[in-house]
Write an enzyme that holds these catalytic residues in place. Sequence first.
Site, PDB file in Angstrom:
ATOM      1  N   SER A 147       0.866  -1.185   0.000  1.00 39.79           N
ATOM      2  CA  SER A 147       0.000   0.000   0.000  1.00 39.79           C
ATOM      3  C   SER A 147       0.891   1.219   0.000  1.00 39.79           C
ATOM      4  CB  SER A 147      -0.887   0.015   1.251  1.00 39.79           C
ATOM      5  OG  SER A 147      -1.479   1.296   1.452  1.00 39.79           O
ATOM      6  N   TYR A 160      -2.286  -0.184  10.457  1.00 37.82           N
ATOM      7  CA  TYR A 160      -2.236  -0.652   9.073  1.00 37.82           C
ATOM      8  C   TYR A 160      -0.883  -0.423   8.407  1.00 37.82           C
ATOM      9  CZ  TYR A 160      -3.778  -0.881   4.121  1.00 37.82           C
ATOM     10  OH  TYR A 160      -3.931  -1.182   2.791  1.00 37.82           O
TER      11      TYR A 160
END
Length: 259
Positions: A147, A160
């Site tokens: 990501s 995250y």
Amino acid sequence: MTEDAPRLSGRSAIVTGGGKGLGSAICRELGSAGMSVGIIEVDPASGAGMKAELEASGVTAALVVADVSDSGAATRAIERLANQFGALDVLVNNAGISRIGPFVHELSDEDWAEPLAVMQSGVFYCMRAAARMMLPRQAGNIINIASIRAFSPMPGRMMYAPAKAAVVMMTRIAAGELGPSGIRVNAVAPGFIRTEMHETDVARGVIDEERYLSAIPARRFGDPREVASVVRFLCSDAASYVNGTCITVDGGLTTIPSG
């Protein structure tokens, strides 16, 4: 799929978290390229739906319901699908969970542990199992979905971003270790992509779409198929000299100043 997209007929791929979101787009893209597609999915319904969709379009597909955060379950799933296909050419480590939430001082141990279990340990377990299947053949391809939060911090992403940063570093380490044995390892770092996960976060009010649209040079969010096409390229012989890298797919958000 474009006319000049690489064909991958006769090869096999396993996609973790393949039942929905980015995973389902990747399954469709690899299936359309001629690959056999194995799905590892924790949600039986979405996994079965994806398998049925692929088979209806003529793709050889298989499903194992498993939680990749469980070392034994992840290993057994990889081995079962690889044996079913006769060999494992590609692993796509896609399974993940979205976590935008409490700041560091508000996080519980459970908040911290779950994303790491799925998106760091799960990637490791599946990568390790796949490497063991690929090493005897001296060939293979592992693609980890990271990501932009791996290198572009955002408040509320303490649960995250560290896991995704670990994915990028694990990719680089594994590429160096496995490259001499003919196994390539790369990562893809999506930005804001319109998936079910994205829409859920918007509905929760934790993503301000207008704010990010104004910052993205492309002035739009990505389509899951745009990430899947990069995965397809990395699977192909056209990427045979690409190893240990992370390709960003974010419309320029993290690489081009917004003004």
